[in-house]
Structure formats: C-alpha cells, structure tokens
Design an enzyme around this catalytic site. Structure first.
Site, PDB file in Angstrom:
ATOM      1  N   ASN A 198      -7.404  11.583  -1.562  1.00  0.00           N
ATOM      2  CA  ASN A 198      -6.542  10.952  -0.564  1.00  0.00           C
ATOM      3  C   ASN A 198      -7.388  10.109   0.392  1.00  0.00           C
ATOM      4  OD1 ASN A 198      -3.814  10.640   0.445  1.00  0.00           O
ATOM      5  ND2 ASN A 198      -4.428  11.827   2.225  1.00  0.00           N
ATOM      6  N   LYS A 199      -6.728   9.492   1.339  1.00  0.00           N
ATOM      7  CA  LYS A 199      -7.383   8.603   2.289  1.00  0.00           C
ATOM      8  C   LYS A 199      -8.630   9.258   2.890  1.00  0.00           C
ATOM      9  CE  LYS A 199      -6.351   5.236   3.155  1.00  0.00           C
ATOM     10  NZ  LYS A 199      -6.848   3.962   2.588  1.00  0.00           N
TER      11      LYS A 199
ATOM     12  N   ASP B 229      -3.193  10.278  -3.236  1.00  0.00           N
ATOM     13  CA  ASP B 229      -3.205   9.211  -4.226  1.00  0.00           C
ATOM     14  C   ASP B 229      -3.434   9.743  -5.624  1.00  0.00           C
ATOM     15  OD1 ASP B 229      -3.383   6.180  -2.926  1.00  0.00           O
ATOM     16  OD2 ASP B 229      -3.947   7.777  -1.551  1.00  0.00           O
TER      17      ASP B 229
ATOM     18  N   ARG C  11       0.836  -1.196   0.000  1.00  0.00           N
ATOM     19  CA  ARG C  11       0.000   0.000   0.000  1.00  0.00           C
ATOM     20  C   ARG C  11       0.872   1.247   0.000  1.00  0.00           C
ATOM     21  NH1 ARG C  11      -2.931  -0.988   5.811  1.00  0.00           N
ATOM     22  NH2 ARG C  11      -1.085  -1.218   7.121  1.00  0.00           N
ATOM     23  N   GLY C  12       0.219   2.361  -0.271  1.00  0.00           N
ATOM     24  CA  GLY C  12       0.942   3.603  -0.480  1.00  0.00           C
ATOM     25  C   GLY C  12       1.151   3.791  -1.968  1.00  0.00           C
ATOM     26  N   ALA C  13       0.705   4.936  -2.502  1.00  0.00           N
ATOM     27  CA  ALA C  13       0.696   5.128  -3.956  1.00  0.00           C
ATOM     28  C   ALA C  13       2.070   4.959  -4.581  1.00  0.00           C
ATOM     29  CB  ALA C  13       0.128   6.512  -4.285  1.00  0.00           C
ATOM     30  N   GLY C  14       3.095   5.494  -3.934  1.00  0.00           N
ATOM     31  CA  GLY C  14       4.442   5.366  -4.489  1.00  0.00           C
ATOM     32  C   GLY C  14       4.929   3.938  -4.497  1.00  0.00           C
TER      33      GLY C  14
ATOM     34  N   ARG D 243      -6.310  -1.365  -8.108  1.00  0.00           N
ATOM     35  CA  ARG D 243      -6.696  -0.241  -7.256  1.00  0.00           C
ATOM     36  C   ARG D 243      -7.138   0.910  -8.147  1.00  0.00           C
ATOM     37  NH1 ARG D 243      -4.724  -0.107  -2.051  1.00  0.00           N
ATOM     38  NH2 ARG D 243      -6.401   1.414  -1.773  1.00  0.00           N
TER      39      ARG D 243
ATOM     40  N   LYS E 142       1.490  11.320  -9.667  1.00  0.00           N
ATOM     41  CA  LYS E 142       0.182  11.187  -9.023  1.00  0.00           C
ATOM     42  C   LYS E 142      -0.851  12.156  -9.598  1.00  0.00           C
ATOM     43  CE  LYS E 142       2.079   9.392  -4.710  1.00  0.00           C
ATOM     44  NZ  LYS E 142       2.297   9.626  -3.265  1.00  0.00           N
TER      45      LYS E 142
ATOM     46  N   CYS F 108      -3.100   9.595   7.565  1.00  0.00           N
ATOM     47  CA  CYS F 108      -2.735   8.401   6.809  1.00  0.00           C
ATOM     48  C   CYS F 108      -1.224   8.165   6.854  1.00  0.00           C
ATOM     49  CB  CYS F 108      -3.256   8.436   5.374  1.00  0.00           C
ATOM     50  SG  CYS F 108      -3.373   6.758   4.660  1.00  0.00           S
TER      51      CYS F 108
END
EC number: 5.3.1.29
Length: 319
Positions: free
Chosen positions: A204-205, A194, A16-19, A59, A230, A125
């Site tokens: 975002n979250k 994100d 997890r985590g966009a990067g 995702r 992003k 987050c």
C-alpha cells in the site's frame, strides 16, 4: 487516442486509486475495441493485446490493473470468431466495472460490523474502499472521529479529509510522522491496499507499514479493505511485486537545488508484513491474512499453469 490518454492519465496519477485505475482500464479496453476496424479475429486479438500491454505498463505495483485487464481479455482470447470476441469484450468490461463498484459497498457493510461503537479510527492515503467502510460505520452511528494522515509527497490525505468531512465525520488531519504519537488515541486503523500477496502481506501507499507497526505496538487492530481483484496471483510462485519509484520532483519540487551527491528516493509503496495485519475485509468476507492463497485459487480461479501463458503478468511482472 483515448487509450493513449488513459495510459498517460494513469501513469501521471491524474487517475489514481487501485479500483478507479482498474475500472478505467476496463472501460478503455472496451472503448478501444469498439473503435477498431479489423477484418479478422487474429487482427482484433493482436490489437487488443497490444492495448492491454500499454495499459499494464503504466503502474507496476497496483495488481488491480493487470487483474482487470486479464478478466476483460479472457473473453477476447477465448473467442473463435471476430463477432464473438467483440461481444465478449463489451460484456466482460461492463461486468468488471459493475462488480468493482458493487464490491466497495459490500466491503463497507462487512467492515462496519467489525468497528466498535464510538470508534476513533486512523486511516492512511485515499482508499475508496477504506473510506466507504468509515462512512458506512458513521451512518450506523459508530464513529466518533477519524485521524487522517497527509500522505506525503502527493498529499492524497487532502482528498480523504474532504470526503470524510463531506460525510459529516469529525476529522483530525495529521502529518505522517505523527501517527505513533496519536495511535494511543485511536481504537483501530483502516487502510486500503494496492495489492495483497499470497502470504497475506499488504502493498500500500508508502508509510502504511510504519503505521501498521505502530498499531501492532499499541495493540490496536489493523484492518485492510481490499477488493478480491487486488490479490496478486503470481506471488504464489514466490514472485515479488515491484515497488514503483516516482519522480524526485514530487519530493523536492522543480525549483529546489540539492547539495551535490544527494540522491532522492521516492518509493510510492511499501510492504506491510502479514504479522501486522489483523483482518482483510473483501466483498466475499473478512478473514485473516493466511486465507489469501485460497482467495487466489478458489475465488479468482487461478492455477499455476495459467501463470505461464498470461501476457499481462509475463510482460510486466519480471519474466
């Protein structure tokens, strides 16, 4: 198969985590391409495009994923021989992963200059980029303490407080709904994202938009740390980023029974309007949300004709 496992790990949020998702996808494409035994360029491209579609379907909200896939696949799709395609795949995957990691460090350096001395910061987050900004500012002696939210229902805040604590930063851990209560005590808010849309809105979250609203009400700067990959190109055409809904078990657990007729809604993300975002910090500089379309056009190099043929967005962004 490594590709299938990677797709499952991304979908289930083991990765997890966009990067991290973007870098993992780039690496998975590279590894999958290396494992293929194709005799022709057409067969290789077909297999790679199928792999790319599988990854992009995991995702739907994090545009870093299709942007990473697009970057890697451009080399494959633009090749004229099988050998050229294989070489381009490896080169662009390595390049994306390298540049993605370097971007976080650049963002941290730029953001640290925006943080005042003796700052109290709130974050929400578990953003690799946002945490890097806070840690870099702390290294420069500019951070007094941090307020970090728990981030229900997946509790990513526990990861955040561990990372900040390991860096020697005093941390206050608060429930998500306490953000407004503690907002007067902070100097600014820093989150990751994100996705950034063409009008500068931030996806975002879940809970980010409420915190941004609280910051706006309290006249506290709301800063977003975002790698340029992003930014969501198709939003230039008015297309909306789909908001992912997660399983209800994340909210209620597997054993709890709900009253008849009750429906659980578990969106993983929300949208923060650009009016509540004071600054977006990227690896190429810090700017107001209104600059977002220029990042998409001038830095990422998208033009509207390309939207019509790009498989990663065509298949998974609503057409």
């Amino acid at each position: 198969m490594v590709l299938t496992k990677t797709a499952d790990d991304i979908s289930s949020m083991r990765i997890r985590g966009a990067g991290r998702i973007a870098r993992t996808a780039a690496g998975a494409l590279q590894e999958y391409g290396t494992s293929l035994d194709c005799d022709t360029l057409a067969a290789f491209v077909r297999e790679m495009e199928n792999a790319a579609d599988i990854l992009c379907g995991t995702r739907p909200t994090a545009v870093s994923l299709p942007n990473a896939v697009r970057f890697v696949m451009q080399g494959v799709q633009g090749s004229t021989t099988l050998e050229e395609a294989q070489g381009a795949l490896n080169k662009r995957a390595v390049e994306f992963i390298r540049d993605s990691l370097a971007a976080v460090g650049k963002i941290a350096e730029i953001a640290a200059r925006q943080i005042p001395d003796d700052a109290v910061i709130m974050t929400h987050c578990n953003s690799e980029a946002a945490i890097a900004c806070i840690i870099r500012a702390h290294e420069l002696g500019k951070v007094r303490e941090v307020y970090a939210t728990e981030v229900r229902p997946r509790n990513q805040g526990y990861i955040t407080i561990q990372m900040l604590s390991d860096a020697g930063i005093p941390v206050n851990f608060i429930v998500d709904s306490a953000a407004r209560m503690f907002m007067p005590k902070v100097d600014l808010v820093i989150t990751g994202t994100d996705a950034v849309t063409a009008n500068g809105a931030v996806v975002n979250k879940i809970g980010t938009s409420q915190i941004a609203l609280c910051a706006h009400e309290a006249r506290k700067p709301f800063i977003v740390a975002a790698e340029t990959y992003k930014f969501a190109p198709r939003t230039i055409l008015g297309e909306r980023i789909p908001i992912e809904y997660r399983p209800i078990e994340e909210v209620i657990g597997s054993e709890r029974q709900l009253p008849a007729g009750v429906v659980v809604k578990n969106p993983a993300f929300d949208v923060t309007p650009p009016a509540y975002v004071d600054l977006i910090v990227t690896e190429i500089g810090a700017f107001a949300p209104s600059y977002a379309p220029f990042v998409i056009r001038d830095h990422l190099g998208w033009d509207t004709s390309e939207f019509q043929k790009d498989y990663a967005f065509t298949h998974h962004y609503g057409e």
